[in-house]
Design a protein around this motif. Structure first.
Motif, PDB file in Angstrom:
ATOM      1  N   TRP A  38       0.834  -1.207   0.000  1.00 13.46           N
ATOM      2  CA  TRP A  38       0.000   0.000   0.000  1.00 13.46           C
ATOM      3  C   TRP A  38       0.868   1.257   0.000  1.00 13.46           C
ATOM      4  CZ3 TRP A  38      -2.312  -2.625   4.811  1.00 13.46           C
ATOM      5  CH2 TRP A  38      -3.172  -3.662   4.420  1.00 13.46           C
ATOM      6  N   GLY A  39       1.888   1.274   0.854  1.00 16.42           N
ATOM      7  CA  GLY A  39       2.749   2.445   0.942  1.00 16.42           C
ATOM      8  C   GLY A  39       3.524   2.681  -0.344  1.00 16.42           C
ATOM      9  N   TYR A  40       4.073   1.615  -0.920  1.00 21.69           N
ATOM     10  CA  TYR A  40       4.838   1.768  -2.162  1.00 21.69           C
ATOM     11  C   TYR A  40       3.928   2.141  -3.330  1.00 21.69           C
ATOM     12  CZ  TYR A  40       9.085   0.098   0.030  1.00 21.69           C
ATOM     13  OH  TYR A  40      10.200   0.000   0.832  1.00 21.69           O
ATOM     14  N   ALA A  41       2.707   1.613  -3.326  1.00 23.48           N
ATOM     15  CA  ALA A  41       1.756   1.964  -4.387  1.00 23.48           C
ATOM     16  C   ALA A  41       1.396   3.439  -4.330  1.00 23.48           C
ATOM     17  CB  ALA A  41       0.497   1.108  -4.264  1.00 23.48           C
ATOM     18  N   VAL A  42       1.167   3.955  -3.129  1.00 28.38           N
ATOM     19  CA  VAL A  42       0.844   5.380  -2.974  1.00 28.38           C
ATOM     20  C   VAL A  42       2.047   6.233  -3.358  1.00 28.38           C
ATOM     21  CG1 VAL A  42       0.290   7.179  -1.286  1.00 28.38           C
ATOM     22  CG2 VAL A  42      -0.923   4.995  -1.229  1.00 28.38           C
ATOM     23  N   GLY A  43       3.258   5.833  -2.906  1.00 33.02           N
ATOM     24  CA  GLY A  43       4.454   6.586  -3.252  1.00 33.02           C
ATOM     25  C   GLY A  43       4.700   6.630  -4.750  1.00 33.02           C
ATOM     26  N   GLY A  44       4.509   5.473  -5.426  1.00 34.46           N
ATOM     27  CA  GLY A  44       4.709   5.426  -6.868  1.00 34.46           C
ATOM     28  C   GLY A  44       3.570   6.042  -7.658  1.00 34.46           C
ATOM     29  N   ARG A  45       2.407   6.152  -7.028  1.00 31.78           N
ATOM     30  CA  ARG A  45       1.244   6.731  -7.702  1.00 31.78           C
ATOM     31  C   ARG A  45       1.417   8.232  -7.910  1.00 31.78           C
ATOM     32  NH1 ARG A  45      -4.094   6.010  -4.329  1.00 31.78           N
ATOM     33  NH2 ARG A  45      -3.846   3.805  -4.933  1.00 31.78           N
ATOM     34  N   TYR A  46       2.041   8.894  -6.949  1.00 27.48           N
ATOM     35  CA  TYR A  46       2.105  10.356  -6.968  1.00 27.48           C
ATOM     36  C   TYR A  46       3.506  10.907  -7.214  1.00 27.48           C
ATOM     37  CZ  TYR A  46      -2.516   9.857  -4.858  1.00 27.48           C
ATOM     38  OH  TYR A  46      -3.828   9.517  -4.610  1.00 27.48           O
ATOM     39  N   ASN A  47       4.506  10.024  -7.366  1.00 26.75           N
ATOM     40  CA  ASN A  47       5.886  10.491  -7.557  1.00 26.75           C
ATOM     41  C   ASN A  47       6.602   9.606  -8.576  1.00 26.75           C
ATOM     42  OD1 ASN A  47       6.226  12.423  -5.028  1.00 26.75           O
ATOM     43  ND2 ASN A  47       5.250  10.553  -4.275  1.00 26.75           N
ATOM     44  N   PRO A  48       7.627  10.153  -9.257  1.00 26.24           N
ATOM     45  CA  PRO A  48       8.453   9.308 -10.131  1.00 26.24           C
ATOM     46  C   PRO A  48       9.151   8.222  -9.314  1.00 26.24           C
ATOM     47  CG  PRO A  48       8.851  11.646 -10.543  1.00 26.24           C
ATOM     48  CD  PRO A  48       8.026  11.574  -9.306  1.00 26.24           C
ATOM     49  N   ALA A  49       9.137   6.990  -9.818  1.00 29.00           N
ATOM     50  CA  ALA A  49       9.692   5.859  -9.072  1.00 29.00           C
ATOM     51  C   ALA A  49      11.170   6.051  -8.754  1.00 29.00           C
ATOM     52  CB  ALA A  49       9.479   4.568  -9.863  1.00 29.00           C
ATOM     53  N   LEU A  50      11.940   6.568  -9.711  1.00 25.89           N
ATOM     54  CA  LEU A  50      13.382   6.745  -9.499  1.00 25.89           C
ATOM     55  C   LEU A  50      13.648   7.765  -8.397  1.00 25.89           C
ATOM     56  CD1 LEU A  50      15.913   5.499 -10.738  1.00 25.89           C
ATOM     57  CD2 LEU A  50      16.054   7.472 -12.280  1.00 25.89           C
ATOM     58  N   TYR A  51      12.866   8.824  -8.376  1.00 25.48           N
ATOM     59  CA  TYR A  51      13.021   9.845  -7.331  1.00 25.48           C
ATOM     60  C   TYR A  51      12.760   9.244  -5.953  1.00 25.48           C
ATOM     61  CZ  TYR A  51      11.604  13.636  -4.237  1.00 25.48           C
ATOM     62  OH  TYR A  51      11.469  14.475  -3.161  1.00 25.48           O
ATOM     63  N   LYS A  52      11.679   8.447  -5.832  1.00 26.83           N
ATOM     64  CA  LYS A  52      11.344   7.852  -4.550  1.00 26.83           C
ATOM     65  C   LYS A  52      12.400   6.833  -4.113  1.00 26.83           C
ATOM     66  CE  LYS A  52       8.266   8.277  -2.264  1.00 26.83           C
ATOM     67  NZ  LYS A  52       8.074   9.174  -1.101  1.00 26.83           N
ATOM     68  N   ALA A  53      12.964   6.103  -5.072  1.00 26.52           N
ATOM     69  CA  ALA A  53      13.996   5.119  -4.725  1.00 26.52           C
ATOM     70  C   ALA A  53      15.236   5.809  -4.165  1.00 26.52           C
ATOM     71  CB  ALA A  53      14.356   4.291  -5.953  1.00 26.52           C
ATOM     72  N   PHE A  54      15.649   6.925  -4.766  1.00 26.12           N
ATOM     73  CA  PHE A  54      16.790   7.683  -4.242  1.00 26.12           C
ATOM     74  C   PHE A  54      16.465   8.274  -2.870  1.00 26.12           C
ATOM     75  CE2 PHE A  54      18.481   7.885  -8.666  1.00 26.12           C
ATOM     76  CZ  PHE A  54      19.765   7.463  -8.382  1.00 26.12           C
ATOM     77  N   GLU A  55      15.226   8.745  -2.719  1.00 28.46           N
ATOM     78  CA  GLU A  55      14.819   9.292  -1.433  1.00 28.46           C
ATOM     79  C   GLU A  55      14.893   8.229  -0.336  1.00 28.46           C
ATOM     80  OE1 GLU A  55      11.126  11.946   0.270  1.00 28.46           O
ATOM     81  OE2 GLU A  55      10.637  10.180  -0.931  1.00 28.46           O
ATOM     82  N   PHE A  56      14.399   7.017  -0.627  1.00 31.52           N
ATOM     83  CA  PHE A  56      14.425   5.940   0.360  1.00 31.52           C
ATOM     84  C   PHE A  56      15.845   5.480   0.647  1.00 31.52           C
ATOM     85  CE2 PHE A  56      10.237   3.807   1.443  1.00 31.52           C
ATOM     86  CZ  PHE A  56       9.525   4.993   1.345  1.00 31.52           C
ATOM     87  N   TYR A  57      16.736   5.586  -0.345  1.00 33.69           N
ATOM     88  CA  TYR A  57      18.141   5.234  -0.098  1.00 33.69           C
ATOM     89  C   TYR A  57      18.737   6.170   0.958  1.00 33.69           C
ATOM     90  CZ  TYR A  57      23.053   4.115  -0.919  1.00 33.69           C
ATOM     91  OH  TYR A  57      24.360   3.731  -0.760  1.00 33.69           O
ATOM     92  N   PRO A  75       2.058   0.213  -7.745  1.00 32.71           N
ATOM     93  CA  PRO A  75       0.916   0.951  -8.294  1.00 32.71           C
ATOM     94  C   PRO A  75       0.294   0.261  -9.521  1.00 32.71           C
ATOM     95  CG  PRO A  75       2.870   2.357  -8.087  1.00 32.71           C
ATOM     96  CD  PRO A  75       3.313   0.938  -7.952  1.00 32.71           C
ATOM     97  N   HIS A  76       0.958  -0.749 -10.060  1.00 33.25           N
ATOM     98  CA  HIS A  76       0.497  -1.405 -11.299  1.00 33.25           C
ATOM     99  C   HIS A  76       0.440  -2.915 -11.088  1.00 33.25           C
ATOM    100  CE1 HIS A  76       2.629   2.362 -12.531  1.00 33.25           C
ATOM    101  NE2 HIS A  76       1.472   2.548 -13.139  1.00 33.25           N
ATOM    102  N   LYS A  77      -0.522  -3.356 -10.308  1.00 29.01           N
ATOM    103  CA  LYS A  77      -0.579  -4.776  -9.940  1.00 29.01           C
ATOM    104  C   LYS A  77      -0.735  -5.677 -11.161  1.00 29.01           C
ATOM    105  CE  LYS A  77      -2.544  -8.240  -6.931  1.00 29.01           C
ATOM    106  NZ  LYS A  77      -3.019  -9.181  -7.937  1.00 29.01           N
ATOM    107  N   LYS A  78      -1.438  -5.211 -12.202  1.00 29.88           N
ATOM    108  CA  LYS A  78      -1.613  -6.047 -13.393  1.00 29.88           C
ATOM    109  C   LYS A  78      -0.272  -6.359 -14.039  1.00 29.88           C
ATOM    110  CE  LYS A  78      -6.357  -4.683 -14.505  1.00 29.88           C
ATOM    111  NZ  LYS A  78      -7.260  -4.035 -15.485  1.00 29.88           N
ATOM    112  N   LEU A  79       0.658  -5.412 -13.958  1.00 31.65           N
ATOM    113  CA  LEU A  79       2.005  -5.652 -14.484  1.00 31.65           C
ATOM    114  C   LEU A  79       2.719  -6.699 -13.631  1.00 31.65           C
ATOM    115  CD1 LEU A  79       4.253  -4.878 -16.472  1.00 31.65           C
ATOM    116  CD2 LEU A  79       4.875  -3.004 -14.912  1.00 31.65           C
ATOM    117  N   TRP A  80       2.562  -6.584 -12.299  1.00 31.92           N
ATOM    118  CA  TRP A  80       3.165  -7.568 -11.403  1.00 31.92           C
ATOM    119  C   TRP A  80       2.553  -8.951 -11.591  1.00 31.92           C
ATOM    120  CZ3 TRP A  80       0.938 -10.396  -7.326  1.00 31.92           C
ATOM    121  CH2 TRP A  80       1.845 -11.103  -6.528  1.00 31.92           C
ATOM    122  N   ASN A  81       1.276  -9.020 -11.953  1.00 27.79           N
ATOM    123  CA  ASN A  81       0.619 -10.306 -12.184  1.00 27.79           C
ATOM    124  C   ASN A  81       1.324 -11.124 -13.256  1.00 27.79           C
ATOM    125  OD1 ASN A  81      -1.296  -9.589 -10.309  1.00 27.79           O
ATOM    126  ND2 ASN A  81      -2.888  -9.103 -11.794  1.00 27.79           N
TER     127      ASN A  81
END
Length: 509
Positions: A38-57, A75-81
């Motif tokens: 849920w947290g990663y989906a919300v983070g990726g929903r509203y922010n660029p994934a690369l930016y959030k990954a650097f932030e979490f680092y 944020p894209h469960k169908k892709l993960w499926n």
């Protein structure tokens, strides 16, 4: 007819891979978004994934590529499926590709599937069908690819630059997924440098490069600003312990997640080792090794035997909280580990397999040993140990000559276990899907009625899904559950449970 016979093993393996993919595709399709998803989906929903990954680092952990995966996939469960079954099918393929299936082309793939489908329930929950759990599986797949290519360069004089380039990339990327994967790849590279120094010194420079690259990755994840900050903030008491203090805290978990919890893998490994050692020249050492491996069978089956007989001596073997159980299993599995190393080094005739299996044993133990100094040692961290044992089983199996009828019986038993587990997984995830349908309808009800301030959501039984419900006081997951499902910020969530989770009970509950 002769040509068809030559193609049959390949057709058989292709059918197994296809069926395995379809099973995991169905499981992934029916698995819910849960917990950290849920947290990663919300983070990726509203922010660029690369930016959030650097932030979490910088603020959370050094697992850069794992964080990036979370912000892309959650944020894209169908892709993960689709991605999840592809990853697990890749793991199965690389297990068989590494071990080979020349001697047992039909049996080896079936045993691989059987062992993958009979992992402990906790490991299944936390890695097999959970978006953020997949971050533990990706480095496993990449490590199996790395091992396969490494053997080609080390033992088969592979000279292509693209292979060596891929090895360098993997040596850097794998450590930035998971801490114990980082230790595992750095460790195997150090072992290879030692081997090369004595056997192929002219290649030492090349393997030193891979080793240095992997150590750089290890340092980047270990000393990431986020990892250091999180350790200081969340685990102050553990941080102040001495090295032996940390080991003493985690030792029971080490024995549990390395050996005791993995009963099917340990029993299978023990049986395979007994078959292999029994075929060697008879000696006192043979008999001692057989006794040591028999301990693995006894301990691995002790939980089931205790349920049948109620004999307290068996409970001491299977329940690490009971009396001297931890001491007994520590001694027993120390001898067991020594027996594995002895049998591999003494009896495997081919140099490549001998040293590959030795490296696998170091990786299997090392991947969990490094967790002794971690403040969080959960079952999902043991996936590398479990799969190194599975690969070792497949290697040893390929060294055993089995009479045709006996091999046929083993194949039939393996297929039966696989079919039973497929049915079990299908039934479990079908019921998970039914709960998800019910939950989604409840969530939609509260989303359309923002004036309601308390919501009652159907929960999952504890053994079904990892972190799918929010426990009282867990403000972090409570907040992201509401945000993920677009619920009101002040909505109070209550999860309730049923006595009967059959189809009728779920839909009417």
């Amino acid at each position: 007819m002769r040509k068809l016979k030559e193609y049959l093993p390949g057709i058989w393996f292709s059918c197994i891979l296809t069926g395995f993919f379809l099973l995991f595709a169905l499981m992934s399709r029916w698995a819910p978004v849960a917990g950290d998803d849920w947290g990663y989906a919300v983070g990726g929903r509203y922010n660029p994934a690369l930016y959030k990954a650097f932030e979490f680092y910088r603020i959370w952990s050094g697992r850069f590529f794992s964080e990036l995966w979370g912000f892309i996939m959650a944020p894209h469960k169908k892709l993960w499926n689709i991605a999840n079954p592809l990853i697990f099918t890749g793991v199965l393929y690389m297990l068989v590709r590494n071990s080979g299936k020349g001697k047992h082309p039909y049996l080896t793939p079936v045993i691989a599937v059987m062992l993958m489908l009979t992992v402990p329930n906790g490991l299944r929950k936390q890695t097999y069908a959970w978006i953020m759990g997949t971050t533990y599986v990706i480095p496993l797949l990449l490590f199996l690819v790395y091992l396969y290519l490494l053997r080609k360069v080390l033992f088969r004089e592979e000279k292509r630059r693209i292979i060596k380039g891929i090895l360098g990339i993997l040596a850097f990327c794998i450590p930035l997924y998971m801490e114990n994967a980082a230790a595992m790849i750095a460790g195997i590279n150090v072992l290879i440098c030692i081997f090369v120094y004595f056997r192929k010194r002219e290649s030492l420079r090349e393997f030193l490069i891979y080793t240095c690259i992997s150590i750089v990755g290890l340092l980047l994840i270990r000393f990431a600003p986020g990892a250091v900050y999180r350790m200081a903030r969340d685990h102050q008491n553990f941080r102040t312990l001495s090295l032996f203090g940390k080991i003493s805290v985690n030792w029971i978990q080490f024995i549990r997640w390395t050996f005791v919890n993995n009963s099917v893998v340990i029993i299978t490994l023990s049986v395979v080792m007994i078959l292999y050692v029994s075929a060697q020249k008879k000696s006192l050492l043979n008999r001692l090794l057989i006794l040591v491996f028999a301990y693995g069978i006894l301990q691995g089956s002790s939980s089931w035997l205790y349920e049948l007989t109620g004999w307290g001596g068996l409970e001491v073997l299977c329940n690490l909280e009971k009396g001297s159980s931890l001491l007994i299993n520590t001694i027993g599995y120390t001898l067991y580990t020594a027996g594995l190393f002895t049998a591999v080094l003494l009896y495997l005739p081919e140099e490549e397999k001998k040293w590959t299996c030795t490296a696998l044993l170091f990786c299997a133990g090392g991947a969990n040993l490094v967790m002794l100094i971690s403040p969080i040692f959960d079952v999902r961290s043991s996936i590398y140990t479990v799969y190194m044992f599975i690969l070792l089983i497949l290697f040893i199996l390929e060294e055993i000559h089995l009479p045709e009828k006996f091999a046929g019986c083993l194949l039939a038993c393996g297929i039966a276990v696989c079919l039973f587990r497929v049915y079990t997984f299908y039934d479990l995830y079908h019921h998970i899907h039914l709960v998800d349908i019910k939950r989604n309808s409840q969530i939609e009800y509260y989303r359309q009625r923002p004036e309601i301030k308390e919501a009652y959501i159907l929960g999952y039984p504890i053994d079904w899904v990892h972190a799918a419900d929010v426990v009282e006081g867990d403000d972090y997951h409570m907040e992201y559950f509401r945000t993920y499902y677009y619920l009101e910020e002040d909505l109070v969530l209550h999860f309730y449970y049923l006595q009967n989770y059959d189809e009728e009970g779920i839909l009417n509950g």
